[in-house]
Design an enzyme around this catalytic site. Structure first.
Site, PDB file in Angstrom:
ATOM      1  N   LYS A  56      -4.959  -6.689  -8.249  1.00  0.00           N
ATOM      2  CA  LYS A  56      -5.557  -7.406  -7.116  1.00  0.00           C
ATOM      3  C   LYS A  56      -6.723  -8.300  -7.500  1.00  0.00           C
ATOM      4  O   LYS A  56      -7.120  -9.156  -6.723  1.00  0.00           O
ATOM      5  CB  LYS A  56      -6.051  -6.396  -6.066  1.00  0.00           C
ATOM      6  CG  LYS A  56      -4.922  -5.727  -5.300  1.00  0.00           C
ATOM      7  CD  LYS A  56      -5.481  -4.814  -4.222  1.00  0.00           C
ATOM      8  CE  LYS A  56      -4.357  -4.162  -3.424  1.00  0.00           C
ATOM      9  NZ  LYS A  56      -4.869  -3.153  -2.486  1.00  0.00           N
ATOM     10  N   LYS A  97       7.032  -4.841  -5.754  1.00  0.00           N
ATOM     11  CA  LYS A  97       6.924  -3.941  -4.607  1.00  0.00           C
ATOM     12  C   LYS A  97       6.967  -4.724  -3.296  1.00  0.00           C
ATOM     13  O   LYS A  97       6.406  -5.817  -3.215  1.00  0.00           O
ATOM     14  CB  LYS A  97       5.583  -3.226  -4.799  1.00  0.00           C
ATOM     15  CG  LYS A  97       5.154  -2.307  -3.748  1.00  0.00           C
ATOM     16  CD  LYS A  97       3.848  -1.645  -4.158  1.00  0.00           C
ATOM     17  CE  LYS A  97       2.647  -2.491  -3.796  1.00  0.00           C
ATOM     18  NZ  LYS A  97       1.391  -1.759  -3.736  1.00  0.00           N
ATOM     19  N   LYS A 118       2.532  -6.249   1.917  1.00  0.00           N
ATOM     20  CA  LYS A 118       1.947  -7.072   2.974  1.00  0.00           C
ATOM     21  C   LYS A 118       1.394  -8.368   2.427  1.00  0.00           C
ATOM     22  O   LYS A 118       1.284  -9.359   3.129  1.00  0.00           O
ATOM     23  CB  LYS A 118       0.752  -6.334   3.602  1.00  0.00           C
ATOM     24  CG  LYS A 118       1.096  -5.073   4.323  1.00  0.00           C
ATOM     25  CD  LYS A 118      -0.170  -4.406   4.833  1.00  0.00           C
ATOM     26  CE  LYS A 118      -0.290  -3.022   4.234  1.00  0.00           C
ATOM     27  NZ  LYS A 118      -0.986  -2.056   5.064  1.00  0.00           N
TER      28      LYS A 118
HETATM   29  P1  TYM Z   1      -1.534   0.639   1.764  1.00  0.00           P
HETATM   30  O1  TYM Z   1      -2.168   0.195   3.039  1.00  0.00           O
HETATM   31  O2  TYM Z   1      -1.260  -0.399   0.722  1.00  0.00           O
HETATM   32  O3  TYM Z   1      -0.144   1.335   2.062  1.00  0.00           O
HETATM   33  C1  TYM Z   1      -0.028   2.417   2.983  1.00  0.00           C
HETATM   34  C2  TYM Z   1       1.007   3.416   2.476  1.00  0.00           C
HETATM   35  O4  TYM Z   1       2.265   2.768   2.289  1.00  0.00           O
HETATM   36  C3  TYM Z   1       2.735   3.023   0.968  1.00  0.00           C
HETATM   37  N1  TYM Z   1       3.483   1.839   0.508  1.00  0.00           N
HETATM   38  C4  TYM Z   1       4.729   1.878   0.015  1.00  0.00           C
HETATM   39  N2  TYM Z   1       5.581   2.881  -0.178  1.00  0.00           N
HETATM   40  C5  TYM Z   1       6.802   2.588  -0.702  1.00  0.00           C
HETATM   41  N3  TYM Z   1       7.194   1.314  -1.023  1.00  0.00           N
HETATM   42  C6  TYM Z   1       6.352   0.264  -0.835  1.00  0.00           C
HETATM   43  N4  TYM Z   1       6.744  -0.968  -1.135  1.00  0.00           N
HETATM   44  C7  TYM Z   1       5.046   0.518  -0.297  1.00  0.00           C
HETATM   45  N5  TYM Z   1       3.986  -0.271   0.016  1.00  0.00           N
HETATM   46  C8  TYM Z   1       3.034   0.551   0.506  1.00  0.00           C
HETATM   47  C9  TYM Z   1       1.481   3.258   0.144  1.00  0.00           C
HETATM   48  O5  TYM Z   1       1.757   3.996  -1.019  1.00  0.00           O
HETATM   49  C10 TYM Z   1       0.611   4.004   1.114  1.00  0.00           C
HETATM   50  O6  TYM Z   1       0.935   5.383   1.103  1.00  0.00           O
HETATM   51  N6  TYM Z   1      -5.266   2.678  -0.827  1.00  0.00           N
HETATM   52  C11 TYM Z   1      -4.314   2.940   0.241  1.00  0.00           C
HETATM   53  C12 TYM Z   1      -4.947   3.337   1.556  1.00  0.00           C
HETATM   54  C13 TYM Z   1      -5.840   4.519   1.517  1.00  0.00           C
HETATM   55  C14 TYM Z   1      -5.444   5.872   1.392  1.00  0.00           C
HETATM   56  C15 TYM Z   1      -6.647   6.636   1.481  1.00  0.00           C
HETATM   57  C16 TYM Z   1      -4.222   6.506   1.223  1.00  0.00           C
HETATM   58  C17 TYM Z   1      -7.193   4.514   1.644  1.00  0.00           C
HETATM   59  N7  TYM Z   1      -7.674   5.778   1.629  1.00  0.00           N
HETATM   60  C18 TYM Z   1      -6.624   8.015   1.376  1.00  0.00           C
HETATM   61  C19 TYM Z   1      -4.205   7.898   1.123  1.00  0.00           C
HETATM   62  C20 TYM Z   1      -5.395   8.623   1.216  1.00  0.00           C
HETATM   63  C21 TYM Z   1      -3.525   1.644   0.481  1.00  0.00           C
HETATM   64  O7  TYM Z   1      -3.992   0.575   0.237  1.00  0.00           O
HETATM   65  O8  TYM Z   1      -2.348   1.848   1.131  1.00  0.00           O
END
Ligand code: TYM
Length: 330
Positions: free
Chosen positions: A111, A193, A196
């Site tokens: 990123k 992947k 968004k």
């Molecule tokens: P984020 O917002 O990018 O994504 C949210 C969740 O969706 C999953 N995900 C996917 N799973 C499968 N295939 C994909 N292409 C895909 N894209 C996204 C992510 O693995 C995630 O579970 N850092 C985290 C947010 C966060 C968080 C936390 C998660 C902040 N604090 C504490 C767990 C616990 C994030 O940016 O997720």
């Protein structure tokens, strides 16, 4: 005691990767666990963002999570900035985590190029805030997609190091990563992947897409010429085929092998319309509920405010324990 915590950023729409990789597990885990789900707006400002759009995006994400089946009567749903313990615990944990640990974080490396001024300090320390999110609730299980595995390992390392220095206060959490849908890939490139932040909307299926848009995106999804293989071994060198079959299996709640038992030897001309139908059937109820929920922002704000009060009541005592353990004057 088992407790589930997970988070999602309020940037862009909820897409099929988020849904199959994480949110569907969030919904399922409510049956067996006390669950806490967080819309991580503090994380969302680590990259350039539009301040005028953030509050609306947070509501949109709350509507999507509720539409997918998170039940605010039993589960806590809130937005991160409403519970100050996250930022306070993160600061404390920043003196526990080592820069060498953060230097290894793959997501930061992916990123950091995205901001013209160079990466923010917040983007660098992002995984420490994520650790604080989880540790503030003594969460034992964290349902996430494959891409969050490294951040979960860091949260464990931080908890273990904190406890070694200050006593057993924090609970090292375990990731819960689904098998078939842990990594849903872009419809335009089977090696990237589904995300968004991909500028091409055709690369992903948003949970707000209507049936015609979903069918169109699947029809135009990148594929190769040969028919589907009979077994998963035949996916070697065919990431797009693997992805579409993986999506089918996840939506049908079956295994990739079971899908190939039906579809092996058949072409994408037949498979894609079946996949589009299945996707529309599975997403339609969620899209309908989303539209209904989004029309009532007052209700969404009430759910989030109530969730924040319940979350704060858990996180604040933990923060006090942490402050006492590190020796702050009380
Ligand atoms: P984020 O917002 O990018 O994504 C949210 C969740 O969706 C999953 N995900 C996917 N799973 C499968 N295939 C994909 N292409 C895909 N894209 C996204 C992510 O693995 C995630 O579970 N850092 C985290 C947010 C966060 C968080 C936390 C998660 C902040 N604090 C504490 C767990 C616990 C994030 O940016 O997720």
């Amino acid at each position: 005691m088992n407790r589930v915590f997970s988070g999602i950023q309020p940037t862009g729409n909820l897409h099929l990767g988020n849904y199959l990789g994480a949110i569907r597990q969030w919904v399922a885990m409510q049956a067996d666990f006390e669950c806490i789900y967080c819309i991580v707006d503090l994380h969302a400002i680590t990259l350039q963002h539009d301040p005028k759009a953030l509050a609306g995006a947070t509501r949109d994400m709350a509507a999507a999570i509720l539409a997918a089946g998170v039940d605010p009567a039993k589960t806590i749903l809130f937005h991160q900035s409403a519970v100050t313990a996250h930022a306070e615990l993160a600061w404390t944990l920043m003196s526990v985590a080592r820069t060498g640990w953060l230097d290894r974080m793959i997501q930061f490396k992916e990123k950091r190029g995205k901001d013209s001024e160079g990466p923010s300090v917040g983007l660098y320390t992002y995984p420490v805030l994520q650790a604080a999110d989880i540790l503030a609730y003594r969460a034992t299980h964290v349902p996430v997609g494959e891409d969050q595995k490294q951040h979960l390992e860091l949260a464990r390392d931080i908890a273990v190091k904190f406890n070694a220095a200050y006593g057993e206060v924090l609970t090292p959490p375990l990731p819960v990563i689904g098998r078939e849908a842990a990594r849903i890939m872009s419809l335009r490139d089977g090696t990237a992947k589904m995300s968004k932040s991909d500028p091409s909307a055709a690369s992903r299926i948003d949970l707000t897409d209507d049936a015609a848009t979903i069918a169109q995106k699947i029809k135009r999804a990148k594929t190769d010429a040969p028919p589907l293989p009979d077994t998963a071994a035949g996916f070697d060198g065919r990431p797009e085929a693997r992805n579409l079959v993986g999506i089918y299996a996840a939506l049908a709640e079956t295994s990739v092998d079971a899908v190939l038992a039906d579809w092996g030897g058949k072409g994408f001309g037949a498979f894609k319309p079946a996949l589009a139908d299945l996707t529309v059937t599975r997403l339609e109820p969620i899209v309908d509920a989303y539209v209904r929920l989004r029309a009532d922002p007052g209700h969404l704000d009430t759910v989030l405010r109530d969730g924040a009060a319940r979350a704060g009541a858990i996180a604040l005592p933990l923060l006090r324990e942490v402050y006492a353990a590190v020796g702050f004057l009380r």
